[in-house]
Design an enzyme around this catalytic site. Structure first.
Site, PDB file in Angstrom:
ATOM      1  N   ARG A  43       5.264  39.983  25.064  1.00 38.29           N
ATOM      2  CA  ARG A  43       5.045  40.058  26.508  1.00 38.29           C
ATOM      3  C   ARG A  43       5.717  38.877  27.190  1.00 38.29           C
ATOM      4  NH1 ARG A  43      -0.912  40.100  27.879  1.00 38.29           N
ATOM      5  NH2 ARG A  43      -0.775  38.217  26.623  1.00 38.29           N
TER       6      ARG A  43
ATOM      7  N   GLU B   8      -0.558  38.652  33.364  1.00 38.74           N
ATOM      8  CA  GLU B   8      -0.935  37.363  32.782  1.00 38.74           C
ATOM      9  C   GLU B   8       0.262  36.412  32.739  1.00 38.74           C
ATOM     10  OE1 GLU B   8      -4.718  38.756  30.020  1.00 38.74           O
ATOM     11  OE2 GLU B   8      -2.775  38.412  29.045  1.00 38.74           O
TER      12      GLU B   8
ATOM     13  N   GLU C 190      -9.629  42.459  33.675  1.00 35.61           N
ATOM     14  CA  GLU C 190      -9.685  42.859  32.265  1.00 35.61           C
ATOM     15  C   GLU C 190     -10.827  42.139  31.570  1.00 35.61           C
ATOM     16  OE1 GLU C 190      -6.269  42.275  29.823  1.00 35.61           O
ATOM     17  OE2 GLU C 190      -4.855  42.998  31.330  1.00 35.61           O
TER      18      GLU C 190
ATOM     19  N   TRP D  13      -7.002  39.161  18.675  1.00 32.99           N
ATOM     20  CA  TRP D  13      -6.108  38.039  18.377  1.00 32.99           C
ATOM     21  C   TRP D  13      -6.819  36.845  17.736  1.00 32.99           C
ATOM     22  CZ3 TRP D  13      -7.151  39.929  23.245  1.00 32.99           C
ATOM     23  CH2 TRP D  13      -7.999  39.138  24.043  1.00 32.99           C
TER      24      TRP D  13
ATOM     25  N   GLU E  13      -1.711  45.857  19.707  1.00 28.29           N
ATOM     26  CA  GLU E  13      -3.148  45.824  19.990  1.00 28.29           C
ATOM     27  C   GLU E  13      -3.838  47.133  19.601  1.00 28.29           C
ATOM     28  OE1 GLU E  13      -3.976  42.820  23.490  1.00 28.29           O
ATOM     29  OE2 GLU E  13      -2.511  44.308  24.170  1.00 28.29           O
TER      30      GLU E  13
ATOM     31  N   PHE F  72      -5.909  47.678  17.328  1.00 24.20           N
ATOM     32  CA  PHE F  72      -7.316  47.511  16.975  1.00 24.20           C
ATOM     33  C   PHE F  72      -8.099  46.774  18.058  1.00 24.20           C
ATOM     34  CE2 PHE F  72      -5.382  48.228  12.796  1.00 24.20           C
ATOM     35  CZ  PHE F  72      -6.176  49.283  12.369  1.00 24.20           C
TER      36      PHE F  72
END
Length: 671
Positions: free
Chosen positions: A119, A158, A315, A323, A363, A365
């Site tokens: 990202r 972010e 969020e 993480w 991501e 999981f």
């Protein structure tokens, strides 16, 4: 950079409390999308964040735009009565752009570019990235302008997450320009940074580079590099916002912060005035047994940087994140408690990452509102219950948190300064003292506003200055005037040590507050994690101690053991106007800190939001329509709170006392 006042948004994106999350329909076939929309309607979702990582979907090849998919989704969501927080997908740099312009990748201090695919894979100072990103934003905003589904804009994602600090040649040039604008002359720069030490004075701005953290670098330069990096990312946000305002005037614009204990990757308190709605992403750390208290600290910070008004939880996680070393699922009832705790502390939304769990990608999981197990899962059952709760709390929207009699000062620049350069204890953690004090007040149901260091202090009874390592003369003077005018101030160790240049204030510690406190110290005596010191009144100190002299202050407790035994540890100065100034030259352990704060609160006349049993969180929101007491039992045993009114979640009427089962919640519309 001190921004102007934040413009007011035309309206909140939803008529009621916002409920929903990030949605990535491009990951799913059409029949799954239709199923998603039906489920969203069923549980009351009214806002989704759309298109966060969709740059390559909008522009699959350079200059070739295809917005047909976003047109379809906006239409479907509008038909479903769901409003859209539409993202500019500029955090997801497409691979074709990395192939064409690999120079836009951020570089570490060794000149190594980060690998594409993460990202925010861009240098914030890159004019090439700026050109391509704004071209996309122009095309997208121009295309969707006027669509009734769009309720707000979400710039990037972010910002600074992954690219907060870049050392590429373009960033070096930009940093030199930023420094030259800030100081004007090399002589002024050398004086501000104290470059005569080690003979490192600059002869020209051309000699300046972004600083390395691998060497014992200059603290002033390190701090300014943090400021520069924050400003560079803010410039990208403002450039995108200007395009959006031109095409869709009146539609509020924001980006999602990552406010926690701090210091943050960018300076959110100084960014906030540029947001039409202040929004935050917040994730708890599963192994932290007091994660609900860290959540409260972040919520109180968000309220402080949003000037007390409603803010947006953009969020958080429905279950486990992905993480941490070990990603722990939320315990039964924790999903609902965490969501309502954010609302209790001022959020007018409950939003998640994400709606449907991804089956592939980084991501895969990460938990979601609709997990891999589907609608029969406990998570989706709790999400459904939460949707009903938020519908019942509709009247709470637009109310604000009230009753804060304690302010706690927090500043990212103080945290950056603390980690910039060598200290008595290296690798210090900013806000450890702040969190300890906040947690102790939390346990006493005392509402706290966590404020930027420059915020007005009028109206509070107690101001806490916890480890505010850097402070300006102006802000230090405001704290002193608060005490002189009758308020109570608590200053802890390692506060007021350096000025805005990260230069030590001479004359003894804590320099900026020395005159206020009537006490000063010669030297720090850090303690190892295994060490503690006894105080002569039965309290215990941890982490640090100091050789303190009291000159005009009463000695409340002295060190009874350790290298500074016999010297003052806790002092109190009284003012003619009724104010007091306390100095804690050591951190107190949990029990001692509680006893200390009990005395401070009693003397200052601070009252809790409600009388509650141990483990019950109590926060009050109020509007002209009513007063709402949020009660959340974080204990594993039954609890209670003294309150009279109607529980909006159940309709139950309570007189005098509200019983709360273990893990239970209530929102009382008070009589």
């Amino acid at each position: 950079m001190r921004p102007e006042a934040r413009p007011a948004a035309d309206s909140w994106p939803t008529p009621a409390l916002s409920f929903g999350g990030d949605y990535s329909p491009e990951q799913w076939p059409h029949e799954i999308v239709l199923e998603d929309l039906a489920l969203m309607r069923e549980i009351g979702v009214n806002l989704v964040t759309l298109g966060v990582f969709s740059w390559v979907k909008h522009e699959p090849r350079e200059g070739q735009f295809d917005f047909s998919w976003i047109d379809e989704m906006l239409d479907l969501l509008h038909e479903s009565g769901i409003r859209v927080d539409l993202a500019t997908p500029t955090a997801a740099v497409p691979m074709w752009l990395h192939r064409l312009h690999s120079e836009i990748l951020p570089q570490d201090e060794f000149g190594h570019p980060l690998a594409p695919g993460g990202r925010n894979g861009f240098c914030p100072s890159s004019p090439v990235y700026r050109e391509y990103s704004l071209r996309l934003v122009e095309a997208l905003a121009g295309h969707v302008a006027g669509h009734p589904a769009i309720a707000m804009w979400h710039v990037g994602n972010e910002l600074g997450g992954g690219n907060a600090r870049c050392h590429c040649p373009v960033s070096n040039d930009h940093f030199r320009h930023w420094v030259a604008q800030r100081y004007g002359t090399v002589a002024a720069l050398n004086e501000a940074w104290g470059m005569s030490f080690w003979g490192n004075s600059y002869s020209s701005f051309e000699e300046i580079t972004t600083p390395s953290t691998q060497t014992a670098h200059n603290p002033g330069q390190l701090l300014d590099y943090e400021r520069f990096s924050s400003d560079a990312l803010l410039d990208q946000y403002l450039a995108e916002k200007a395009v959006l305002n031109r095409h869709t005037p009146g539609v509020p614009v924001t980006t999602n912060f990552m406010v926690g204990l701090g210091p943050d990757v960018v300076d959110y308190a100084r960014w906030a005035p540029h947001m039409d709605i202040v929004a935050n992403d917040h994730y708890t750390y599963g192994p932290d047994p007091l994660r609900h208290q860290e959540l409260a600290f972040a919520g109180d910070r968000m309220r402080g940087i949003s000037a007390g008004g409603p803010w947006m939880l953009m969020e958080h996680a429905a279950g486990a994140a992905s993480w941490h070393a070990i990603n722990q699922a939320k315990k039964p009832g924790e999903l609902i408690r965490h969501a309502l705790a954010h609302v209790a502390r001022g959020s007018d939304s409950v939003m998640y990452f994400q709606w449907r769990a991804s089956t592939s990608g980084t991501e895969q999981f990460h938990s979601a509102m609709l997990p891999h197990a589907g609608r029969r899962s406990r998570i989706f059952g709790d999400i459904t219950t939460l949707g009903g709760h938020l519908a019942n709390l509709a009247e709470v929207k637009d109310s604000t948190v009230t009753g804060a009699q304690v302010a706690l000062l927090h500043d990212n620049e103080a945290g950056w300064a603390l980690k910039s350069g060598l200290k008595p204890t290296n690798r210090p953690v900013y806000a450890d003292t702040a969190r300890a004090i906040h947690s102790s007040l939390f346990e006493r149901a005392v509402t706290v506003d966590v404020l930027p260091a420059w915020h007005a202090l009028a109206g509070y009874k107690v101001v806490v200055v916890p480890g505010l390592f850097l402070v300006s003369a102006e802000n230090a003077r405001a704290v002193a005037e608060f005490a002189e005018n009758g308020g109570t101030v608590v200053v802890t160790w390692f506060s007021g040590i350096v000025d805005e240049r990260n230069t030590v204030i001479p004359g003894g510690f804590p320099g900026a507050f020395r005159d206020l406190l009537g006490a000063w110290s010669e030297e720090f005596y850090p303690l190892t994690p295994e060490e503690s010191v006894d105080l002569d009144n039965g309290w215990r100190g941890i982490r640090s101690s100091e050789l303190v002299h009291a000159e005009g202050a009463e000695v409340i407790a002295s060190y009874g053991s350790g290298d500074v035994a016999g010297y003052p540890a806790v002092t109190r100065r009284s003012f003619a106007g009724g104010g007091t100034a306390w100095y804690l030259s050591t951190d107190l352990d949990t029990a001692s800190l509680g006893e200390f704060l009990d005395r401070v609160l009693t003397e200052a006349g601070v009252t809790p939001a409600a009388t509650v049993s141990a483990g019950v969180e109590a926060v009050r929101r109020r509007s002209p329509a009513g007063s709402y007491l949020f009660l959340l039992n974080h204990a594993t045993t039954e609890g209670w709170a003294e309150a009279t009114g109607t529980d909006l979640l159940t309709g139950a009427r309570h007189a005098v006392r509200v019983p709360l089962p273990a893990g239970g919640v209530a929102v009382i519309r008070e009589d």
